[in-house]
Design an enzyme around this catalytic site. Sequence first.
Site, PDB file in Angstrom:
ATOM      1  N   TYR A   1       3.482 -23.743 -57.477  1.00 60.02           N
ATOM      2  CA  TYR A   1       2.574 -24.561 -58.281  1.00 60.02           C
ATOM      3  C   TYR A   1       1.132 -24.133 -58.043  1.00 60.02           C
ATOM      4  CZ  TYR A   1      -0.128 -28.711 -59.608  1.00 60.02           C
ATOM      5  OH  TYR A   1      -1.056 -29.572 -60.145  1.00 60.02           O
ATOM      6  N   TYR A   2       0.777 -23.898 -56.787  1.00 59.67           N
ATOM      7  CA  TYR A   2      -0.598 -23.513 -56.460  1.00 59.67           C
ATOM      8  C   TYR A   2      -0.954 -22.137 -57.030  1.00 59.67           C
ATOM      9  CZ  TYR A   2      -2.788 -27.207 -53.833  1.00 59.67           C
ATOM     10  OH  TYR A   2      -3.423 -28.372 -53.508  1.00 59.67           O
TER      11      TYR A   2
END
Length: 212
Positions: A127-128
Site C-alpha cells: 500500500y505504501y
Amino acid sequence: MKVLVIGASGRVGSDLAKQLLAANHQVIGTTRQEEKLFDADNYSQLDLDITAGKDTIQSQLDQDIDTVYFVAGSGGKDVLEVDLHGAVKTMQAAQDKGIKRYIMLSAVFSLDTSKWDNPGIADLKEYYICKHYADQWLVNNSTLDYTIVQAGALKERSGTGKIAVNDGDSGENSIEDVATTLAAVLNANNTIKKVFSMHNGETAIDEALASV
C-alpha cells in the site's frame, strides 16, 4: 464550489461529503453503490470506475468542477489498480479536463521511505509503495494545484477539532478530524503545492493549517 469526492462512500469520504454539503458546496460523490448516499438538493452521484481507462474516467467528469478530492482506497485489494494507477488516472483526467485543484488523502510518511520499517507501516508495504508513487506523480508530473494530506492511523472515535501537523510523529486520527481537515483545505490557499502530515493534537484545525 462544485466539488468531486472520489470515494464518497468510504469512512473519510462520507464524512467529508457531509461537511461539504453542510457548507453548501455542490458535491458529486463517486461510489459503486446503486443507492444514493445523501438526500440533499446539492448532492449528485456518479458511478465512477477508477480501474477503467483514463479517457473513460475523463468523459464522466463535468467541465466546471472546481476541485477534486481523492479519498478512495482499495482496502488492501487491488492496490495497484486503485491506490496507484486509479489515482494517477484521475489526476490525468482532471488535468486534461482543465480542473486545477486536486486534494489527495494519503498516508503518513508516504514520501519518506526511511520510515517504512516503523511498526504499523512495515505490514502495509505494498500500500505504501502505491501511495508513494501516486503522490510522486501528483507532485512531479502534474500541473495540478495539489494538496497532499498524509494522515496517520484512522480511528473510529469522536473528533476533537484539534490536530498536529508536520511534527515527525505518525500518531492517530479520528476519522471526523481527517474529514474536517480535508474540508478546511478547500479554502486554505496556503496549502496549495504543499504536502503535510497530520494526527490528533492540541491546535485548532484552521490554526494548524495556517502554519503549513
